[in-house]
Design a protein around this motif. Structure first.
Motif, PDB file in Angstrom:
ATOM      1  N   LEU A   1      15.364 -65.950   0.774  1.00  0.00           N
ATOM      2  CA  LEU A   1      14.738 -65.876   2.090  1.00  0.00           C
ATOM      3  C   LEU A   1      14.137 -64.506   2.384  1.00  0.00           C
ATOM      4  CD1 LEU A   1      17.470 -67.833   4.097  1.00  0.00           C
ATOM      5  CD2 LEU A   1      15.122 -68.573   3.708  1.00  0.00           C
ATOM      6  N   GLY A   2      14.291 -63.568   1.447  1.00  0.00           N
ATOM      7  CA  GLY A   2      13.789 -62.214   1.667  1.00  0.00           C
ATOM      8  C   GLY A   2      14.691 -61.375   2.543  1.00  0.00           C
ATOM      9  N   ARG A   3      15.893 -61.861   2.808  1.00  0.00           N
ATOM     10  CA  ARG A   3      16.840 -61.140   3.669  1.00  0.00           C
ATOM     11  C   ARG A   3      17.730 -60.259   2.795  1.00  0.00           C
ATOM     12  NH1 ARG A   3      18.921 -66.021   7.518  1.00  0.00           N
ATOM     13  NH2 ARG A   3      20.561 -64.478   7.964  1.00  0.00           N
ATOM     14  N   ILE A   4      17.121 -59.270   2.181  1.00  0.00           N
ATOM     15  CA  ILE A   4      17.836 -58.398   1.239  1.00  0.00           C
ATOM     16  C   ILE A   4      18.947 -57.632   1.937  1.00  0.00           C
ATOM     17  CG2 ILE A   4      17.566 -56.588  -0.481  1.00  0.00           C
ATOM     18  CD1 ILE A   4      16.045 -59.133  -1.121  1.00  0.00           C
ATOM     19  N   THR A   5      18.657 -57.142   3.136  1.00  0.00           N
ATOM     20  CA  THR A   5      19.668 -56.384   3.886  1.00  0.00           C
ATOM     21  C   THR A   5      20.873 -57.264   4.189  1.00  0.00           C
ATOM     22  OG1 THR A   5      17.922 -55.051   4.902  1.00  0.00           O
ATOM     23  CG2 THR A   5      20.089 -54.994   5.939  1.00  0.00           C
ATOM     24  N   ASP A   6      20.623 -58.526   4.571  1.00  0.00           N
ATOM     25  CA  ASP A   6      21.729 -59.451   4.846  1.00  0.00           C
ATOM     26  C   ASP A   6      22.572 -59.688   3.590  1.00  0.00           C
ATOM     27  OD1 ASP A   6      20.961 -59.702   7.449  1.00  0.00           O
ATOM     28  OD2 ASP A   6      19.876 -61.589   7.165  1.00  0.00           O
ATOM     29  N   ALA A   7      21.914 -59.711   2.425  1.00  0.00           N
ATOM     30  CA  ALA A   7      22.648 -59.900   1.169  1.00  0.00           C
ATOM     31  C   ALA A   7      23.608 -58.747   0.924  1.00  0.00           C
ATOM     32  CB  ALA A   7      21.661 -60.028   0.009  1.00  0.00           C
ATOM     33  N   PHE A   8      23.133 -57.509   1.133  1.00  0.00           N
ATOM     34  CA  PHE A   8      24.003 -56.342   0.947  1.00  0.00           C
ATOM     35  C   PHE A   8      25.108 -56.300   2.005  1.00  0.00           C
ATOM     36  CE2 PHE A   8      20.618 -54.823  -1.798  1.00  0.00           C
ATOM     37  CZ  PHE A   8      21.316 -54.101  -2.757  1.00  0.00           C
ATOM     38  N   GLU A   9      24.774 -56.695   3.234  1.00  0.00           N
ATOM     39  CA  GLU A   9      25.791 -56.725   4.290  1.00  0.00           C
ATOM     40  C   GLU A   9      26.856 -57.773   3.983  1.00  0.00           C
ATOM     41  OE1 GLU A   9      23.714 -57.380   7.917  1.00  0.00           O
ATOM     42  OE2 GLU A   9      23.022 -55.286   8.092  1.00  0.00           O
ATOM     43  N   PHE A  10      26.444 -58.900   3.391  1.00  0.00           N
ATOM     44  CA  PHE A  10      27.410 -59.929   2.999  1.00  0.00           C
ATOM     45  C   PHE A  10      28.384 -59.379   1.961  1.00  0.00           C
ATOM     46  CE2 PHE A  10      28.597 -63.221  -0.077  1.00  0.00           C
ATOM     47  CZ  PHE A  10      29.251 -64.125   0.748  1.00  0.00           C
TER      48      PHE A  10
ATOM     49  N   CYS B   1      14.772 -57.920  -4.839  1.00  0.00           N
ATOM     50  CA  CYS B   1      14.171 -56.682  -4.324  1.00  0.00           C
ATOM     51  C   CYS B   1      12.754 -56.508  -4.865  1.00  0.00           C
ATOM     52  CB  CYS B   1      15.030 -55.484  -4.698  1.00  0.00           C
ATOM     53  SG  CYS B   1      16.602 -55.392  -3.805  1.00  0.00           S
ATOM     54  N   ARG B   2      12.564 -56.817  -6.135  1.00  0.00           N
ATOM     55  CA  ARG B   2      11.229 -56.684  -6.725  1.00  0.00           C
ATOM     56  C   ARG B   2      10.261 -57.696  -6.122  1.00  0.00           C
ATOM     57  NH1 ARG B   2      10.787 -56.731 -12.904  1.00  0.00           N
ATOM     58  NH2 ARG B   2       8.751 -55.870 -12.338  1.00  0.00           N
ATOM     59  N   SER B   3      10.739 -58.932  -5.932  1.00  0.00           N
ATOM     60  CA  SER B   3       9.864 -59.971  -5.384  1.00  0.00           C
ATOM     61  C   SER B   3       9.421 -59.654  -3.967  1.00  0.00           C
ATOM     62  CB  SER B   3      10.592 -61.325  -5.399  1.00  0.00           C
ATOM     63  OG  SER B   3      10.898 -61.721  -6.714  1.00  0.00           O
ATOM     64  N   HIS B   4      10.298 -58.995  -3.214  1.00  0.00           N
ATOM     65  CA  HIS B   4       9.995 -58.725  -1.807  1.00  0.00           C
ATOM     66  C   HIS B   4       9.622 -57.265  -1.563  1.00  0.00           C
ATOM     67  CE1 HIS B   4      11.243 -62.756  -0.642  1.00  0.00           C
ATOM     68  NE2 HIS B   4      12.325 -62.606  -1.376  1.00  0.00           N
ATOM     69  N   GLY B   5       9.386 -56.501  -2.644  1.00  0.00           N
ATOM     70  CA  GLY B   5       8.842 -55.159  -2.513  1.00  0.00           C
ATOM     71  C   GLY B   5       9.808 -54.101  -2.022  1.00  0.00           C
ATOM     72  N   ASN B   6      11.101 -54.333  -2.139  1.00  0.00           N
ATOM     73  CA  ASN B   6      12.089 -53.341  -1.694  1.00  0.00           C
ATOM     74  C   ASN B   6      12.545 -52.525  -2.910  1.00  0.00           C
ATOM     75  OD1 ASN B   6      14.243 -51.923  -0.544  1.00  0.00           O
ATOM     76  ND2 ASN B   6      14.754 -53.633   0.830  1.00  0.00           N
TER      77      ASN B   6
ATOM     78  N   PHE C   1      16.235 -50.000  -7.194  1.00  0.00           N
ATOM     79  CA  PHE C   1      16.695 -48.895  -8.037  1.00  0.00           C
ATOM     80  C   PHE C   1      18.182 -48.608  -7.813  1.00  0.00           C
ATOM     81  CE2 PHE C   1      12.078 -47.374  -7.739  1.00  0.00           C
ATOM     82  CZ  PHE C   1      11.738 -48.063  -8.904  1.00  0.00           C
ATOM     83  N   TYR C   2      18.637 -48.767  -6.557  1.00  0.00           N
ATOM     84  CA  TYR C   2      20.067 -48.580  -6.266  1.00  0.00           C
ATOM     85  C   TYR C   2      20.892 -49.630  -7.017  1.00  0.00           C
ATOM     86  CZ  TYR C   2      24.473 -49.044  -3.725  1.00  0.00           C
ATOM     87  OH  TYR C   2      25.802 -49.149  -3.408  1.00  0.00           O
ATOM     88  N   ALA C   3      20.454 -50.899  -6.938  1.00  0.00           N
ATOM     89  CA  ALA C   3      21.167 -51.977  -7.623  1.00  0.00           C
ATOM     90  C   ALA C   3      21.151 -51.770  -9.134  1.00  0.00           C
ATOM     91  CB  ALA C   3      20.547 -53.325  -7.264  1.00  0.00           C
ATOM     92  N   ALA C   4      20.040 -51.229  -9.654  1.00  0.00           N
ATOM     93  CA  ALA C   4      19.936 -50.986 -11.098  1.00  0.00           C
ATOM     94  C   ALA C   4      20.972 -49.972 -11.559  1.00  0.00           C
ATOM     95  CB  ALA C   4      18.529 -50.504 -11.441  1.00  0.00           C
ATOM     96  N   GLU C   5      21.182 -48.922 -10.762  1.00  0.00           N
ATOM     97  CA  GLU C   5      22.172 -47.911 -11.140  1.00  0.00           C
ATOM     98  C   GLU C   5      23.583 -48.499 -11.129  1.00  0.00           C
ATOM     99  OE1 GLU C   5      21.567 -44.911 -12.341  1.00  0.00           O
ATOM    100  OE2 GLU C   5      19.451 -45.459 -12.207  1.00  0.00           O
ATOM    101  N   ARG C   6      23.867 -49.347 -10.114  1.00  0.00           N
ATOM    102  CA  ARG C   6      25.193 -49.990 -10.062  1.00  0.00           C
ATOM    103  C   ARG C   6      25.374 -50.935 -11.255  1.00  0.00           C
ATOM    104  NH1 ARG C   6      24.552 -46.838  -6.825  1.00  0.00           N
ATOM    105  NH2 ARG C   6      25.451 -45.725  -8.597  1.00  0.00           N
TER     106      ARG C   6
END
Length: 764
Positions: free
Chosen positions: A538-547, A567-572, A577-582
């Motif tokens: 749904l493009g709710r990347i922030t909601d995914a991290f909050e979950f 993140c790549r699909s929705h331009g974030n 890059f943060y997720a890649a490091e984790r």
């Protein structure tokens, strides 16, 4: 294999088996009975106190019906005949006659009646006869306790044992043997320890049957240390006792110790029986350092003992060869047999089917699956009728190959053989149709099931979800709840996956809460992945991290990959890059994960990170995987490599593919210039490989060889790239065909320009 006390070990502390073999005579193995038979031979047998003339069983029953009175001693041999023929009705007739003549009051006759009822499978009648006895002895109590154990009712066996003690009777060794078996069936270690203490107090712990039974009880209850102590304290050790402790090592996951015990047994001049040889083969299968040389050495030992000709031993040897990947050696065991039974064939097919989840690479899995189908065909040529175990195993193979045509033929044989009433077989059928993309036949197979378990419901829900029928998946889950079937952890993954694909946030939250609060099921990474996937779609990347923060769990490799793709699909890019490091902190082992990161860093021109990821791949020795696809047509499986030109129809395949690509361009398709990491290719070649990825070649081959109107089904060893995904959607329009591709991550059903996956998560 230095870490194992195997047949190839060196060193003075553990003798080599080949040194010992030179001392063994050429006599063949004098096989004994199975441990269960050995124990049964020690059971208290009720014998006539006075000799009687032999009498024909049918004649005796006729005389009983006529009211002829016999000496009470005649009833016991008649009851033994009932046991031999497993005839409950005759046992009832004899019991009725003893009541009429008054002989049932004799403890000797009454005990024989209890014994006959239990061994004819009727513990209810045995208990009733026992309750009506005016006099009982320890043999009577033991017969009833042992009867409950024989008839898979350990709870009542323990209950009667406690009543016997409360009545003041002292158990004998056979009583202890029976109640220890009940403890095994109940996996009740605490009760087993109490009975062990009572055995020691009674002074019968040194009897050979007790040593084996105690070892068996402790091993089944997960206490190998006590099992070995019981074995060592046993005064007499025969082949049954040795076999029990060797099997205990196998059950407890300690193959090294089990192999040492086997060698010790040989040095005690104890010959193994067929159960021993099978148990030792299972020790080799459980070994993590299994080598083909050691298995062949053990095979030679079995031949020298004369055990290879026994089906039980031969089947164990087959599993042993399959465990170390020696498929040819396993199949040769059947080919060299003058005769074989269905159990042998089932063992080989099931063994090959299980190997599908542990192949060294995708080509290894391919060869295993094909070999399993060959074995099944060999079974049909032998005119041996398959059973439900055969069908279940071979359906699993068809599912792995997406060989729908073969699976449909097996379905027809199942109907003819009458095994569809079996829940496991019919569930396997639903699973095969669902994973081959034939949801209509999956629904039909499910609707025709005579009974359904939670596994059956879960399989159908997953089939709906995988085939893009999200509404039906949710409805089926609700029907399961309405039918009173409690969902499992896997059931909730199925319905949450459907909610994720359909982006039904409220429904997903409801089921997630229901799972935890109502059914008490703790979510695992599969449930979390479904929820994260839904927010990302749904493009709710922030909601995914909050979950993730709210649920307080540590994402695994799959979840981080979902976040990066989203993140790549929705331009974030910052969160990507943060997720890649984790993700890199987890040190993933799959090359596809690193390909995702490489492509992400390349598209952002972060060449320093590209070099860093390549260095990690090299340091961690992550193997590259060649792009391969398979397609099953007319009972034959063809496989394709990216840009491969090894097929007889090579020119036709490439001509058709190029023609379709040109037509796709007219529909707005633009070839991707994305570079996909492949095995050893330089980057200049990668763009060219994208144009002729293996699934495109397989689809083109299918379009040429599959009848018009029939779907094309392709299996791929890695995830699809964006270019292939886009093209196959257009191909489904251009050819008016349904195209189904199952890659390493997802199920894709292309129809009329739409994919069931929702165009999410393909590699770029």
């Amino acid at each position: 294999m230095a870490s194992l006390p195997s047949l190839a070990l060196s060193g003075s502390s553990i003798p080599k088996l080949d040194d010992y073999l030179r001392k063994i005579s050429n006599n063949t193995l004098p096989f004994e009975k199975d441990p269960s038979s050995k124990h049964n031979s020690r059971e208290p047998e009720i014998r006539s106190r006075t000799s009687s003339q032999p009498i024909d069983f049918k004649q005796a029953l006729q005389l009983l019906k006529e009211g002829t009175e016999f000496n009470r001693t005649i009833y016991v041999p008649l009851l033994h005949q009932c046991i031999k023929s497993n005839c409950l009705s005759s046992a009832k007739a004899i019991h009725s006659h003893t009541i009429r003549t008054g002989c049932c009051s004799d403890p000797y006759v009454a005990t024989a009646i209890v014994n006959a009822y239990t061994k004819c499978g009727s513990t209810n009648h045995a208990q009733q006869a026992f309750d009506e006895m005016s006099e009982r002895n320890v043999i009577t109590w033991t017969a009833l306790i042992n009867g409950y154990v024989r008839n898979s009712d350990p709870q009542n066996a323990v209950k009667m044992f406690i009543k016997m003690l409360e009545s003041g009777w002292e158990p004998v060794s056979f009583t202890f043997w029976a109640v220890l078996n009940a403890c095994c069936d109940l996996y009740n270690l605490k009760l087993g320890e109490q009975i062990h203490a009572y055995i020691i107090k009674s002074g019968v712990s040194s009897i050979v049957a007790m040593g084996g039974s105690l070892s068996n009880m402790y091993s089944k209850c997960g206490n190998l240390e006590s099992a070995i102590k019981s074995f060592e304290c046993s005064e007499f050790k025969d082949v049954v006792t040795w076999t029990a402790i060797i099997s205990a090592c196998a059950d407890s996951g300690n193959p090294q110790l089990g192999l040492r015990m086997f060698i010790d047994m040989l040095h005690e001049n104890i010959w193994p029986n067929r159960v021993t040889l099978s148990s030792v083969a299972s020790l080799f299968c459980a070994s993590q350092d299994l080598l083909l040389g050691s298995t062949k050495q053990y095979h030679a030992f079995c031949i020298k003992c004369g055990g290879e000709s026994v089906f039980q031993v031969r089947n164990s040897l087959m599993y042993m060869y399959l465990k170390c990947g020696a498929i040819e050696d396993a199949t040769r065991l059947i080919e060299n047999m003058t005769s074989f039974n269905l159990v042998t064939i089932n063992s080989l097919i099931a063994g090959l089917s299980k190997m599908m989840g542990s192949g060294k690479d995708d080509m290894d899995l391919y060869s295993i699956r094909v070999e399993a189908l060959k074995v099944f065909k060999r079974l049909k040529r032998s005119f041996t009728k398959p059973d439900m175990f055969t069908f279940t195993s071979v359906l699993n193979v068809c599912t792995g190959l997406m060989a729908l045509e073969c699976g449909t033929q097996i379905h027809a044989q199942m109907v003819k053989s009458g095994v569809l009433s079996d829940i496991v077989s019919s569930t396997s059928l639903v699973n095969m149709y669902g994973k081959c993309g034939n949801i209509e036949d999956a629904m039909k197979a499910f609707s025709e099931m005579q009974a359904r378990t939670v596994v059956s419901w879960t399989t159908m829900i997953a089939a709906y979800s995988q085939n893009g029928r999200y509404k039906e998946a949710i409805e089926s889950f609700e029907e399961m709840l309405a039918a009173g079937v409690n969902p499992t952890l896997v059931s909730f993954i199925g319905v949450l996956s459907a909610c994720s694909y359909a982006c039904l946030v409220d429904k997903a939250n409801y089921y997630f809460k229901l799972m935890k609060d109502h059914y008490g099921i703790e979510p695992d990474t599969g449930h979390y992945a479904c929820m994260v996937d839904m927010f990302v779609r749904l493009g709710r990347i922030t909601d995914a991290f909050e979950f993730i923060e709210r649920e307080n769990f540590e994402p695994n490799e799959i979840i981080w990959c979902i976040l990066i793709a989203g993140c790549r699909s929705h331009g974030n890019t910052s969160l990507a890059f943060y997720a890649a490091e984790r993700l890199l902190e987890l040190k993933p082992k799959k090359i596809e994960t690193y390909v995702l990161l490489l492509n992400m860093y390349k598209s952002a021109d972060r060449w320093q990170d590209v070099s860093r990821v390549r260095m990690i791949i090299k340091e961690e020795n992550i193997p590259y995987i060649r792009d391969r696809s398979w397609i099953a047509i007319k009972g034959k499986v063809k496989f394709f490599l990216a840009s491969g030109r090894s097929h007889s129809e090579n020119d036709d395949i490439f001509d058709l593919l190029e023609d379709l690509i040109e037509k796709a361009k007219g529909m707005g398709y633009e070839p991707y210039q994305a570079r996909y990491a492949s095995e050893g290719e330089e980057e200049k070649k990668e763009t060219k490989l994208v144009r002729h990825h293996s699934e495109k070649l397989a689809v083109a081959f299918g379009l040429i060889n599959v009848s018009y109107g029939e779907p094309i089904r392709v299996l791929k060893n890695i995830s699809m790239c964006k270019d292939c995904h886009t093209l196959l959607k257009l191909f489904s329009v251009l050819t008016e065909r349904e195209i189904i591709v199952r890659d390493s991550k997802r199920f894709h059903k292309f129809k009329e320009g739409v994919c069931s996956c929702g165009d999410f998560g393909v590699s770029t």
